[in-house]
Structure formats: structure tokens, C-alpha cells
Design an enzyme around this catalytic site. Structure first.
Site, PDB file in Angstrom:
ATOM      1  N   LYS A  21       0.822  -1.217   0.000  1.00 39.90           N
ATOM      2  CA  LYS A  21       0.000   0.000   0.000  1.00 39.90           C
ATOM      3  C   LYS A  21       0.859   1.272   0.000  1.00 39.90           C
ATOM      4  O   LYS A  21       0.643   2.209  -0.766  1.00 39.90           O
ATOM      5  CB  LYS A  21      -0.942  -0.020   1.220  1.00 39.90           C
ATOM      6  CG  LYS A  21      -1.660   1.277   1.496  1.00 39.90           C
ATOM      7  CD  LYS A  21      -2.642   1.648   0.404  1.00 39.90           C
ATOM      8  CE  LYS A  21      -3.062   3.099   0.516  1.00 39.90           C
ATOM      9  NZ  LYS A  21      -3.930   3.548  -0.549  1.00 39.90           N
TER      10      LYS A  21
ATOM     11  N   CYS B  61      -3.327  10.808   1.358  1.00 39.11           N
ATOM     12  CA  CYS B  61      -2.550   9.611   1.021  1.00 39.11           C
ATOM     13  C   CYS B  61      -1.179   9.933   0.433  1.00 39.11           C
ATOM     14  O   CYS B  61      -0.160   9.713   1.077  1.00 39.11           O
ATOM     15  CB  CYS B  61      -3.345   8.755   0.034  1.00 39.11           C
ATOM     16  SG  CYS B  61      -4.834   8.082   0.749  1.00 39.11           S
TER      17      CYS B  61
END
Ligand SMILES: NC(=O)c1ccc[n+]([C@@H]2O[C@H](COP(=O)([O-])OP(=O)(O)OC[C@H]3O[C@@H](n4cnc5c(N)ncnc54)[C@H](O)[C@@H]3O)[C@@H](O)[C@H]2O)c1
Length: 410
Positions: free
Chosen positions: A205, A259
Site C-alpha cells: 500500500k 494519502c
């Protein structure tokens, strides 16, 4: 814990923000009892009234549909078979390491209501090793509590489409837990679901977002080089991308959001001295709001503009067609201006309906009437569809979305 085949596993989703809420709503499509928990009482009351806090294609309808199925919203943690934790994971500004305190807080509370026999799935993005370092010690002595990591890949603006169609990764300690969690996500996800161990899932991720950050930094560095070389960076990237193995992303005024501008710091914090390209990319992307200010100042000089209060920033969000302003390049730029005691610049964003800044307009027409020089910081569809209104203004288009003769670009 009951078996997967048992009717109605109970799933408690912890944290009902951009990630937790849509996940909870999508899970109502499966044969599960769904409970959504958030510490924010106001948010829970709004959700109980079927009111959405952020705008997202199809979400309001899905909330109404889900409320007619099996979902409840509460501030309490409940005993359940599976927990999905989607709480914030910022980075610590000084050390650059992940701030795992929200995840630790959530797991600690889960263990109080469910000391054994459950799976705790961490959906929040975390740096590789976070579960081993901070979460495993918490479940020590809690026989029957299992852990998994199912990081989320969706992009705001296309949340529901991507929840359904993206592939995803599930990290678990055993095949049995991996398969259980995979089956739960398969109740709404049509994409390929790969299972692996927890640390690999954590790393995948963070690597994905870091890859994008580095690619954007490359585009931004090229922009600065091409400006110096008096070359058109957009033509160069567009044409270079015709090469079958080249895919350079777009330059812009900076990187925001929860993010891409955050996760690469986790690797810098954990591997100082090794994460060199990653650190350089972060610095380049963080330098872009300052670069835009330099471009504004050059254009002001060229156009003979000296009144800052006739200049307007279009766009406050971190990306187009969403209402999320976290880490937005416009806010970063305003904060740099504040440090230099420069004030009075006007601001407008069609997605921000409440006044959060002093010189912010809530009506597009009023905004355009009060500025002569517009800087497009975000390429919302709204401005692309209303080009005629700004055609006679001086424009700096930092997103390369406006096709009008004479527009300035990065
Ligand atoms: N937003 C995105 O586009 C995106 C995409 C992929 C991954 N992620 C990751 O998903 C995670 C969540 O992000 P988000 O954007 O949904 O955050 P968010 O801020 O929108 O939502 C988090 C929610 O958690 C609640 N909360 C905090 N601590 C809590 C606790 N102990 N118990 C219950 N509720 C609690 C907050 O009140 C808030 O409503 C982060 O790790 C983020 O990096 C986000």
C-alpha cells in the site's frame, strides 16, 4: 467466532470517514449485520438522519438504501465477529514516522468490548511493521483475537466505482483468516483479491502511493527544467508518453490529500538514509506551492499588476471534483503567503459551501467580478464548463485544463 457459513456474521466498522463509511454501506450488500461506529456524535446523528457529510457520486442514494437494509450507526463499540478499522493515520511532523495513535486507540477499545474470538482488520494505511510494533503487543493474552490488514486503494470522486472494481490486497497470519476476510470483501468487490502476509500488505500500500508521489515529482522537476529551457513541458510529457513504456504523470501546484502527500513520509521516517529518492520527491512536491507563488509574481510584473486584492485563487480542494481540502496545495500556498505577511488574495471553490477563509467567495460570479488575474489551482469541471466567464481575465492554469489563447501555465 462463528463460522463463515453461519448466517449474519456481525461486522463493526470503526471510523466512518471517506473510507469507513462507504465500506460499511457496501458491506450491507452481503448477508451481514453491519454496525458503523465513530467517536464523532454529530456525525453519527447526521448519518442516522441519512445525511452525508461529504459529496460523492452515488453515496447519498447508497446511504438511503443501506439504511433500509441491516445497518446501524453508533458512538459505541459493539461486540462483533469482525472489526474493520478505518481511522486516520497521519505522520508525526518531526520524526516523519506513522502516527499510529488512532489505530492503537481503536484496537484498545475493541478489546474492551470483545476480548476474544474476533478478527480485527486494519484498513487504515500504515507503515510496514506497524501491526507488529504497535498492535500485536495489544492483543497479547487475548486468545482468539486475529489480525489482518486490508488497505484501501480508492480515489475520492470515484469511491463507489473503485470499491466495486479495484483489485485489493489482504494480509493475514493464516490462510484461514485471509480467506475469511477475502470472502467478506467479495460481497461487494468484483476485482481480484490477493492474499499475502501482513507486513507485505502494509508495504504494498505504501509503495503504491510512494510510486505516484515520485512520478509526480519527476513531472514537477521537468516543469522547472523546461521553464528554464523555454520548452513546453506538457508537449514533452504528452509525446514522451506515446513511448510504450513511458507514463509520466501530470505536473501541478503540489500534492495534497490524505494519502500521496503523507504515506511516503512513513518510509522516510523508518528508513532514513535509505529512502533517498522518496525524500527528494517529497521535497520537490512540497516546493510546488512556492513555485506557483514565483510564477504569480513573474506574471504580475509582466502584466503590470500590483494590487494583490484583484488576484483570485480558484480551487481549495486537493483535487478536482471533490470537497476534501486536507493538505491542499492552495492551503499550503496561503500559509506561505501568511508567513510573508501577504494578504488580501481572493479564493473560491464550488465544492466549499461554507466560509472557511477571510477572503473567500461563495458565488462564482461574484468571485470573477472581483478579480482580474485568476490562478486555477484545481481543475474542477465547473470552471472548464464556464470558460466564457473568465475568458477576458489573465489566467495562470497550474493544472493545464484550460484551452484559451494566452493562458499562462506552470
Ligand atoms: N481518503 C482517502 O482517499 C483514502 C484512500 C485510501 C486510504 N485511506 C486511509 O484510510 C484511513 C482513513 O482515512 P479517511 O480519509 O477515511 O479519514 P477520515 O478522517 O475521513 O475519517 C476517519 C474517521 O475516524 C473517526 N475516528 C477517529 N478515531 C476514532 C476512534 N478511535 N474510534 C472511532 N472513530 C474514530 C473520525 O471521527 C473520522 O470520522 C487512513 O489511514 C487513510 O490513510 C484514505
Amino acid at each position: 467466532m462463528r463460522n463463515l457459513g453461519d448466517n449474519e456474521l456481525k461486522i463493526n466498522i470503526i471510523g466512518l470517514g471517506y473510507i469507513g463509511l462507504p465500506t460499511a454501506l457496501m458491506l450491507t450488500k452481503g448477508n451481514y449485520e453491519i454496525v458503523g461506529t465513530d467517536l464523532n456524535q454529530k456525525l453519527i446523528s447526521e448519518l442516522a438522519d441519512k445525511c452525508m457529510r461529504f459529496s460523492e457520486n452515488g453515496m447519498e442514494e447508497l446511504l438511503k438504501e443501506a439504511c433500509n437494509r441491516d445497518i446501524r450507526f453508533t458512538v459505541e463499540y459493539e461486540q462483533a465477529d469482525v472489526y474493520i478499522v478505518a481511522v486516520p493515520t497521519p505522520y508525526i511532523k518531526t520524526s516523519k514516522k506513522v502516527d499510529a495513535s488512532y489505530v492503537i486507540g481503536a484496537v484498545t477499545k475493541i478489546l474492551k468490548v470483545c476480548p476474544g474470538d474476533c478478527v480485527i482488520v486494519i484498513e487504515s494505511t500504515i507503515s510496514p511493521g506497524t501491526i507488529d510494533r504497535y498492535i500485536r503487543p495489544l492483543i497479547d493474552g487475548h486468545e482468539g483475537v486475529k489480525l489482518a490488514h486490508a488497505p484501501e486503494r480508492i480515489i475520492p470522486g470515484k469511491i463507489l466505482f473503485e470499491l466495486e472494481n479495484n483489485s485489493r490486497i489482504i494480509g493475514a497470519d493464516t490462510n484461514e483468516i485471509g480467506t475469511l476476510i477475502k470472502t467478506i470483501y467479495q460481497s461487494f468487490c468484483k476485482g481480484t483479491i490477493v492474499t499475502t502476509d501482513i507486513r507485505t500488505a502494509e508495504m504494498i500500500k505504501v509503495v503504491e502511493n510512494t510510486y505516484r508521489d515520485i512520478n509526480i515529482a519527476f513531472a514537477n522537476e521537468l516543469t522547472k527544467i523546461c521553464k528554464e529551457a523555454e520548452l513546453n513541458v506538457y508537449e514533452i510529457i504528452r509525446t514522451a508518453n506515446m513511448h510504450p513504456r513511458v507514463n509520466i504523470l501530470s505536473p501541478g501546484p503540489g500534492v495534497g490529500g490524505h494519502c500521496i502527500s503523507v504515506d511516503p513520509w512513513f518510509l522516510v521516517g523508518d528508513y532514513p538514509g535509505l529512502a533517498n529518492i522518496i525524500l527528494a520527491a517529497r521535497k520537490i512536491n512540497d516546493s510546488m506551492p512556492e513555485y506557483v507563488l514565483e510564477r504569480i509574481s513573474e506574471i504580475m510584473e509582466k502584466e503590470g499588476i500590483n494590487n494583490i486584492s484583484r488576484i483570485g485563487l480558484y480551487g481549495l480542494t486537493y483535487k478536482e471534483d471533490v470537497d476534501d481540502i486536507r493538505e491542499s496545495p492552495t492551503l499550503q500556498m496561503l500559509s506561505i503567503m501568511k508567513k510573508h505577511l501577504a494578504s488580501g488574495i481572493k479564493v473560491y471553490d464550488p465544492y466549499i459551501k461554507e466560509k472557511i477563509l477571510e477572503n473567500q467567495f461563495l458565488e462564482f460570479k461574484e468571485f470573477t467580478e472581483n478579480v482580474d488575474f485568476i490562478i486555477i489551482m484545481v481543475g474542477h469541471k465547473q470552471i472548464i464548463e464556464q470558460l466564457d466567464i473568465i475568458r477576458n481575465k489573465i489566467i495562470l492554469d497550474t493544472r493545464n485544463v484550460i484551452e484559451i489563447e494566452g493562458v499562462y501555465r506552470l
